[in-house]
Design a protein around this motif. Structure first.
Motif, PDB file in Angstrom:
ATOM      1  N   HIS A 128       0.858  -1.200   0.000  1.00  0.00           N
ATOM      2  CA  HIS A 128       0.000   0.000   0.000  1.00  0.00           C
ATOM      3  C   HIS A 128       0.888   1.241   0.000  1.00  0.00           C
ATOM      4  O   HIS A 128       2.035   1.182   0.436  1.00  0.00           O
ATOM      5  CB  HIS A 128      -0.954  -0.003   1.200  1.00  0.00           C
ATOM      6  CG  HIS A 128      -0.254  -0.039   2.532  1.00  0.00           C
ATOM      7  ND1 HIS A 128       0.268  -1.205   3.080  1.00  0.00           N
ATOM      8  CD2 HIS A 128       0.037   0.935   3.426  1.00  0.00           C
ATOM      9  CE1 HIS A 128       0.828  -0.930   4.245  1.00  0.00           C
ATOM     10  NE2 HIS A 128       0.716   0.369   4.475  1.00  0.00           N
ATOM     11  N   HIS A 150       1.965   5.397   0.808  1.00  0.00           N
ATOM     12  CA  HIS A 150       1.830   6.525   1.747  1.00  0.00           C
ATOM     13  C   HIS A 150       2.446   7.749   1.094  1.00  0.00           C
ATOM     14  O   HIS A 150       3.462   7.636   0.398  1.00  0.00           O
ATOM     15  CB  HIS A 150       2.565   6.258   3.067  1.00  0.00           C
ATOM     16  CG  HIS A 150       1.948   5.200   3.919  1.00  0.00           C
ATOM     17  ND1 HIS A 150       0.683   5.316   4.452  1.00  0.00           N
ATOM     18  CD2 HIS A 150       2.418   3.997   4.338  1.00  0.00           C
ATOM     19  CE1 HIS A 150       0.400   4.232   5.159  1.00  0.00           C
ATOM     20  NE2 HIS A 150       1.438   3.405   5.096  1.00  0.00           N
ATOM     21  N   HIS A 196       4.747   0.229   0.526  1.00  0.00           N
ATOM     22  CA  HIS A 196       5.402  -0.715   1.434  1.00  0.00           C
ATOM     23  C   HIS A 196       4.424  -1.777   1.896  1.00  0.00           C
ATOM     24  O   HIS A 196       3.233  -1.733   1.612  1.00  0.00           O
ATOM     25  CB  HIS A 196       6.103   0.006   2.599  1.00  0.00           C
ATOM     26  CG  HIS A 196       5.210   0.468   3.703  1.00  0.00           C
ATOM     27  ND1 HIS A 196       5.675   0.746   4.967  1.00  0.00           N
ATOM     28  CD2 HIS A 196       3.880   0.701   3.746  1.00  0.00           C
ATOM     29  CE1 HIS A 196       4.667   1.122   5.736  1.00  0.00           C
ATOM     30  NE2 HIS A 196       3.575   1.118   5.033  1.00  0.00           N
TER      31      HIS A 196
HETATM   32 MN    MN Z   1       1.727   1.478   6.047  1.00  0.00          MN
END
Ligand code: MN
Length: 293
Positions: free
Chosen positions: A65, A67, A109
């Motif tokens: 996912h 960020h 990550h």
């Molecule tokens: Mn995360």
């Protein structure tokens, strides 16, 4: 010196799963009716209270996912977490360690239970904080600070009464392990029974304490027990902590608010809606790199 008064002692809100590996209580921004900047620069506190995971061959966790726009800080108390990201960084956060990941302009990550811990199962307890970045640093280059417990400066309390691990900031002239973009104090405070600790923090810093273990009396009369969060008003500078019959481990977080607009959407934390739309597009366009699940 005026004490920071206790606004509220928050019980852990109902837990939810992040992936299948993290059973977290979200104290903010969603767990209670708090403004999204109430704890700025801290935007999110997810707390996996101490629990046992059963042994499992395939590690539990959360898959790939993105960020962007902030930092994730993972503090492990029990168990171990393996991570890997699209910039080629990977490692293991063991109990006592801290991982300070600056997502900034963007990473993909994944976060899983470390494989030997997973096979063995057992106690698991961790904190993940999301710390906002000022607008000027949101699109900077991502970086990692893998902080081993042995690298965290420890202030020993007198008479062998415990210690203060200075993850970030400084305490009595001892500088913390992590580099931060804005002023942040982050400490693990370990106190044996019948111990007192006093701290001074700027009045305008947003401040809270998570009780990781045991119980503590705060500002003399407020009793805070395991898994509760003490929210302070910004009306003074002094915090007095005390243990009576029971020892404790506390996570203290305090920081200078970032006076900028916040627009959050899932794993992105930006200043405007346009920047959120761009983040989603950049993920689709492969600008966060590539990581195999
Ligand atoms: Mn995360």
């Amino acid at each position: 010196m005026k004490a920071k008064s206790v606004q509220q002692i928050l019980a852990p809100p109902p837990a939810h799963m992040v992936g299948n590996g993290f059973r977290v209580h979200n104290f903010f921004p969603n767990g209670y009716d708090m403004k999204p900047d109430r704890m700025s620069p801290f935007f999110l506190l997810d707390y996996n209270a101490k629990m046992d995971f059963s042994p499992r061959e395939i590690p539990r966790g959360v898959g790939v996912h993105p960020h962007r726009g902030f930092e994730t800080v993972t503090i492990a108390y029990h168990g171990a977490i393996a991570h890997a990201d699209s910039r080629g960084n990977q490692g293991v956060i063991e109990a006592g360690d801290v991982q300070w990941m600056t997502a900034a302009s963007g990473v993909l990550h994944k976060e899983y239970h470390e494989s030997s811990y997973s096979r063995q199962g057992g106690a698991f307890q961790m904190v993940q904080l999301w710390i906002n970045l000022p607008a000027k640093d949101k699109m900077g280059f991502p970086k990692y600070q893998a902080i081993r417990n042995t690298d965290i400066p420890k202030y020993e309390l007198p008479d062998n009464k415990g210690d203060i691990e200075i993850i970030a900031g400084s305490y009595r002239g001892m500088k913390g392990a992590a580099d931060t973009f804005t002023p942040i104090e982050l400490y693990n405070i370990r106190m044996k029974p019948e111990t007192k600790v006093s701290l001074e923090l700027p009045a305008h810093y947003n401040t809270g304490i998570l009780v990781v273990e045991g119980e503590s009396f705060v500002q003399e009369k407020e009793r805070a027990v395991t898994d509760h969060f003490v929210l302070f008003r910004n009306d003074g500078i002094r915090i007095d902590l005390e243990t009576r019959e029971t020892s404790c481990m506390l996570l203290l977080m305090s920081g200078e608010p970032i006076p900028e607009p916040i627009v959050s959407y899932g794993p992105f934390l930006m200043n405007t809606k346009e920047e959120i739309i761009k983040a989603i597009r950049d993920v689709h366009d492969g600008k966060f790199g590539y990581l195999e699940d």
